[in-house]
Design an enzyme around this catalytic site. Sequence first.
Site, PDB file in Angstrom:
ATOM      1  CE  LYS A 115      -4.226  -1.881   1.999  1.00  0.00           C
ATOM      2  NZ  LYS A 115      -5.282  -1.727   3.016  1.00  0.00           N
ATOM      3  CG  ASP A 165      -9.409  -0.081   3.089  1.00  0.00           C
ATOM      4  OD1 ASP A 165     -10.357  -0.784   2.695  1.00  0.00           O
ATOM      5  OD2 ASP A 165      -8.223  -0.467   3.089  1.00  0.00           O
ATOM      6  N   GLY A 213      -5.678  -1.198  17.877  1.00  0.00           N
ATOM      7  CA  GLY A 213      -4.894  -1.557  16.698  1.00  0.00           C
ATOM      8  C   GLY A 213      -4.132  -0.362  16.168  1.00  0.00           C
ATOM      9  CB  SER A 214      -1.104   0.882  15.966  1.00  0.00           C
ATOM     10  OG  SER A 214      -0.246  -0.213  16.261  1.00  0.00           O
ATOM     11  N   GLY A 215      -2.128  -0.836  12.908  1.00  0.00           N
ATOM     12  CA  GLY A 215      -1.579  -1.234  11.617  1.00  0.00           C
ATOM     13  C   GLY A 215      -2.089  -0.369  10.483  1.00  0.00           C
ATOM     14  N   GLY A 216      -1.952  -0.873   9.246  1.00  0.00           N
ATOM     15  CA  GLY A 216      -2.302  -0.087   8.071  1.00  0.00           C
ATOM     16  C   GLY A 216      -3.767   0.294   8.020  1.00  0.00           C
ATOM     17  CG  MET A 217      -8.393  -1.422   8.303  1.00  0.00           C
ATOM     18  SD  MET A 217      -8.885  -0.778   6.678  1.00  0.00           S
ATOM     19  CE  MET A 217     -10.667  -0.665   6.905  1.00  0.00           C
TER      20      MET A 217
END
Length: 270
Positions: free
Chosen positions: A70, A106, A129-133
């Site tokens: 991404k 998204d 959470g702290s990822g790409g999404m």
Amino acid sequence: MVNYVDRETTLCISLAARPSNHGVRFHNWLYAELGLNYLYKAVAPTDITAAVAGIRGLDIRGAGVSMPYKQDVIPLIDALDPSAERINAVNTIVNTDGELVGYNTDYVAVASLLRTHDVDPSLSVAVRGSGGMANAVVAALADHGHTGTVVARNSETGPALAERYGWRWSTDVPEGAQLLVNVTPLGMHGDAADAQAFPDAQIAGARVVFDVVAYPVRTPLIDAAERLGVPTINGGEVVALQAAEQFALYTGVRPTPEQVEAAEAFANTD
């Protein structure tokens, strides 16, 4: 409904390290339903630079982009739509006469769901959470008017994500959070399928629960929220909306909500 491929067929693809059948089934069902001479194919590129060059060189109309590509595709394309520029991540490439523009559907899907579910912007938020999404989710929440806390054990990505949007970072869910959002694999098919991202006591005190996990749609978190009478937004809604937005970008045709629902149902069949 049968799609016949000929020399006039417009090709769209997805670029993923581990391709799934969801997008293939979703897009091709809608192409057939709407009588569009398009074909969608998932691929696992061995060289992302060559793959993006192929989009341009082979006149591929569009490409979905999944992790881990991404951000890798950004220097390989010509421009970013504000949806991708906002979070520095691309999940969709559109090719118009050789010009490649990156989008992030998204972000668009989450922003749309916050509006259609009439989520109060004054609600305090805890995003696990702290990822790409999570980046797309927090950006959409911030732009909707929310402030809150990024809840993450990762001491690098957690604080960085929170700082980017003027939020707080914590390893624990703050007391009194009114909008609980799960952007982790907790509840997803696999090893964490039975995990509930927030406990009942926190859910009971919330005004809205939002689980981005889409496989399955009915996660333990969504089940618990419904049992406790708390309104929910589920990951199936996110997946369907972002895919419908991609479809409209590729084809110029916006399917009806009923068509999107039917395509999503088909995409989730074995």
